[in-house]
Design a protein around this motif. Structure first.
Motif, PDB file in Angstrom:
ATOM      1  N   ALA A 182      51.598  35.634  26.654  1.00 30.61           N
ATOM      2  CA  ALA A 182      52.182  35.677  27.952  1.00 30.61           C
ATOM      3  C   ALA A 182      51.792  37.082  28.377  1.00 30.61           C
ATOM      4  O   ALA A 182      51.520  37.176  29.822  1.00 30.61           O
ATOM      5  CB  ALA A 182      53.615  35.766  27.704  1.00 30.61           C
ATOM      6  N   CYS A 183      51.525  38.148  27.715  1.00 29.47           N
ATOM      7  CA  CYS A 183      50.902  39.560  28.268  1.00 29.47           C
ATOM      8  C   CYS A 183      49.707  39.218  28.832  1.00 29.47           C
ATOM      9  O   CYS A 183      49.410  40.003  29.771  1.00 29.47           O
ATOM     10  CB  CYS A 183      51.215  40.389  27.254  1.00 29.47           C
ATOM     11  N   ILE A 184      48.999  38.592  28.298  1.00 32.35           N
ATOM     12  CA  ILE A 184      47.396  38.584  28.650  1.00 32.35           C
ATOM     13  C   ILE A 184      47.167  37.897  29.716  1.00 32.35           C
ATOM     14  O   ILE A 184      46.551  38.247  30.844  1.00 32.35           O
ATOM     15  CB  ILE A 184      46.652  37.792  27.356  1.00 32.35           C
TER      16      ILE A 184
ATOM     17  N   ASN B  48      48.923  48.048  34.806  1.00 34.49           N
ATOM     18  CA  ASN B  48      47.634  47.802  33.951  1.00 34.49           C
ATOM     19  C   ASN B  48      48.548  47.018  32.679  1.00 34.49           C
ATOM     20  O   ASN B  48      49.358  46.859  32.701  1.00 34.49           O
ATOM     21  CB  ASN B  48      46.797  48.976  33.433  1.00 34.49           C
ATOM     22  N   GLU B  49      47.459  46.374  31.724  1.00 34.22           N
ATOM     23  CA  GLU B  49      47.941  45.631  30.696  1.00 34.22           C
ATOM     24  C   GLU B  49      48.967  46.391  29.768  1.00 34.22           C
ATOM     25  O   GLU B  49      49.837  45.779  29.196  1.00 34.22           O
ATOM     26  CB  GLU B  49      46.950  44.941  29.945  1.00 34.22           C
ATOM     27  N   SER B  50      48.719  47.750  29.715  1.00 28.74           N
ATOM     28  CA  SER B  50      49.658  48.374  28.825  1.00 28.74           C
ATOM     29  C   SER B  50      51.127  48.295  29.282  1.00 28.74           C
ATOM     30  O   SER B  50      52.007  48.234  28.485  1.00 28.74           O
ATOM     31  CB  SER B  50      49.152  49.876  28.638  1.00 28.74           C
TER      32      SER B  50
ATOM     33  N   CYS C 162      46.043  55.220  24.930  1.00 28.20           N
ATOM     34  CA  CYS C 162      46.497  55.443  26.174  1.00 28.20           C
ATOM     35  C   CYS C 162      45.446  55.695  27.252  1.00 28.20           C
ATOM     36  O   CYS C 162      45.372  55.127  28.303  1.00 28.20           O
ATOM     37  CB  CYS C 162      47.660  56.425  26.546  1.00 28.20           C
ATOM     38  N   THR C 163      44.741  56.709  26.698  1.00 26.46           N
ATOM     39  CA  THR C 163      43.352  56.941  27.642  1.00 26.46           C
ATOM     40  C   THR C 163      42.506  55.694  27.706  1.00 26.46           C
ATOM     41  O   THR C 163      41.962  55.625  28.979  1.00 26.46           O
ATOM     42  CB  THR C 163      42.531  58.042  26.985  1.00 26.46           C
TER      43      THR C 163
ATOM     44  N   LEU D  96      50.514  46.831  20.275  1.00 29.37           N
ATOM     45  CA  LEU D  96      51.077  48.106  20.260  1.00 29.37           C
ATOM     46  C   LEU D  96      51.815  48.289  21.257  1.00 29.37           C
ATOM     47  O   LEU D  96      53.113  48.729  20.950  1.00 29.37           O
ATOM     48  CB  LEU D  96      50.033  49.246  20.154  1.00 29.37           C
ATOM     49  N   PHE D  97      51.574  48.271  22.491  1.00 28.24           N
ATOM     50  CA  PHE D  97      52.535  48.510  23.760  1.00 28.24           C
ATOM     51  C   PHE D  97      53.491  47.533  23.678  1.00 28.24           C
ATOM     52  O   PHE D  97      54.670  47.806  23.995  1.00 28.24           O
ATOM     53  CB  PHE D  97      51.510  48.376  25.051  1.00 28.24           C
TER      54      PHE D  97
END
Length: 525
Positions: free
Chosen positions: A35-37, A50-52, A143-144, A297-298
């Motif tokens: 679902a996130c993708i 953004n995706e994170s 994160c970067t 991770l996120f």
């Protein structure tokens, strides 16, 4: 005997129930990843998201739903594990970053990166304090990768991400120093020991990564697995990279530094030694593993943020929790500003060309992009303040919840504003210009750089016109000799003939390389 049988049956039922719960948890987590993708793809053109951040929000929403369905007993479907993070999820992220990094841009700014990564971490560490400095002082490399685009801002990406990698080596030295040395009675001997430990850690970690990359290149070049199976050469690249990371962990070195340089060496040598199909496979396989690990991770950080066990300890003193979180966030802001702007000034003093200097707008973005704290900070906090992801001490629970608060705030707020800030401070050039400058080896890029450096040169637009003729004459008369020039000569004379690489691809009868070569030859003839 009957009691033993009843006990055995009861244990079997509990085991089956546990297995079922574990499988159900994994199934739900994979569904959330999918679902996130999908949502991340739909928000691809959004200037804020953004995706994170998408995964973080999904994790928070999932945590709320689980919290309601379990009647406040739990908000997680998986228990956080530092081993899961450091052993399985982090290696593919850092390796892919090294594998995909623009090497010329990275090493051109290597001294500045080291200054930011070492001196910057020490300054930030001192400001944030020794107790929690290891958790909040270092830039989160994961994160970067999410907030900066290597193609759009290669200079800033190389600085901030490279700083994050160098942070790791510095943080390991500081962590060991707190445990081994008496920092209260600091003297010249202890300082020299710290400096010696850092150089030992940095050099050995880098050499280990480079050796692993060169070994894989030599093996694949000599044995050339692609004659029979591309699967073997792809598998060997993956396993050699992971082996370097685990050996560094085993030797208490900087595993992040090791696998990062292993990725750089593999992209320079090993990748060119495999077949064309394996090149495509490895490039996408490494990127895919890194992408899934980042989203994982996120997503989990958002879900774990609502863990009721830790928040119970601070429920009776919310003001103290808010005050501590605000203090930590303020220290992160001040600590980063205390080294980004002064060290940028010092870096600019050593650079003669104005184009190589870090202007004030770029300094602001470097400061801002490095403020986010993510899964690395949470993993370090869990490692320091919990046992197997759980704690019964009030002080430790307060530190965990404060860390989670800082991570959520910095990731959401700073992450949401990073893209608009970059567009505001660094307007992008037209696409055709950016595509020309993205490839340092293309003729268009070469001529455009000559044109940019020329003063008063005329542009002759007639067929195959010569652009910036005085600059071409000057370049031919006095060629520019740099460190990169000397490295290329050494690389072409000694390294590539042994380890392979671009221009030194093995040629074996019956191999895909030979078939491609014969096809191209027949077309040209």
């Amino acid at each position: 005997m009957a009691l033993d049988m009843e006990g055995l049956l009861l244990n079997t039922k509990l085991l089956v129930k546990s297995d079922y719960s574990y499988v159900a948890s994994i199934t739900l987590f994979v569904a959330l990843l999918c679902a996130c993708i999908v949502i991340g793809h739909l928000l691809e053109e959004n200037r804020w998201m953004n995706e994170s951040i998408t995964a973080l929000f999904f994790g928070l929403i999932s945590g709320v739903v689980i919290l309601l369905t379990t009647k406040g007993k739990s908000s997680r479907i998986l228990v956080f594990s530092e081993d899961l993070f450091f052993i399985y999820l982090l290696p593919p992220i850092i390796f892919n970053a090294g594998f995909q990094v623009k090497k010329k841009q990275f090493f051109r700014n290597f001294l500045t990166i080291m200054m930011f990564g070492v001196a910057g971490t020490l300054i930030s560490f001192t400001i944030i304090s020794f107790a929690i400095g290891a958790i909040f002082s270092a830039t989160d490399s994961v994160c970067t990768l999410q907030v900066l685009n290597q193609d759009e801002t290669p200079f800033l990406y190389s600085l901030v991400f490279g700083e994050g990698v160098a942070n790791d080596a510095t943080s390991v030295v500081l962590f060991n120093a707190i445990q081994k040395f008496d920092l209260v009675h600091l003297d010249a001997v202890i300082v020299l020991q710290l400096i010696g430990n850092f150089f030992y850690l940095f050099v050995t970690s880098t050499i280990l990564g480079a050796v692993a990359g060169l070994l894989s290149a030599y093996i694949i070049k000599k044995l050339y697995f692609g004659r029979h199976s591309t699967d073997r050469e792809v598998s060997l690249m993956m396993l050699m990279a992971y082996l370097s990371y685990m050996i560094a962990q085993l030797l208490d070195l900087s595993s992040i530094l090791t696998v990062f340089f292993c990725g750089i060496v593999m992209s320079h040598y090993t990748w060119h030694n495999v077949t064309e199909s394996s090149r495509t496979t490895t490039k996408h396989a490494f990127a895919t593993l890194s992408f899934i690990s980042e989203i994982f991770l996120f997503l989990y950080v958002g879900m774990d943020a609502l863990d009721i066990e830790k928040w119970r300890f601070v429920s009776d003193s919310p003001l103290k929790q808010v005050s501590l979180s605000s203090l930590l966030l303020g220290l992160v802001l001040v600590g980063r500003a205390a080294f980004v702007f002064p060290l940028s000034f010092l870096s600019n003093l050593a650079k003669k060309s104005s184009t190589e200097k870090i202007n004030f707008r770029q300094q602001v973005i470097i400061w801002w992009a490095g403020l986010m704290r993510g899964a690395v900070s949470i993993a370090l906090a869990y490692n320091q303040f919990t046992r197997a992801g759980h704690t019964q001490l009030r002080s430790n629970a307060i530190m965990i919840t404060s860390t989670i608060t800082v991570v959520l705030f910095s990731t959401v707020v700073f992450g949401l504003l990073t893209k608009p800030l970059i567009r505001l401070l660094l307007p992008h050039p037209p696409k055709h210009l950016s595509s020309m400058s993205s490839d340092p080896l293309s003729p268009k890029s070469f001529l455009s750089r000559l044109l940019e450096s020329g003063q008063g040169s005329e542009i002759e637009a007639a067929g195959d016109s010569i652009i910036g003729l005085p600059n071409l004459r000057m370049l031919l008369a006095k060629p520019y000799v740099s460190v990169h020039h000397h490295w290329r000569r050494f690389d072409d004379s000694f390294m590539r003939p042994v380890f392979g690489g671009r221009g030194f691809v093995p040629f074996v009868l019956g191999s895909p390389t030979e078939r491609t070569y014969l096809a191209e030859t027949s077309i040209n003839e």
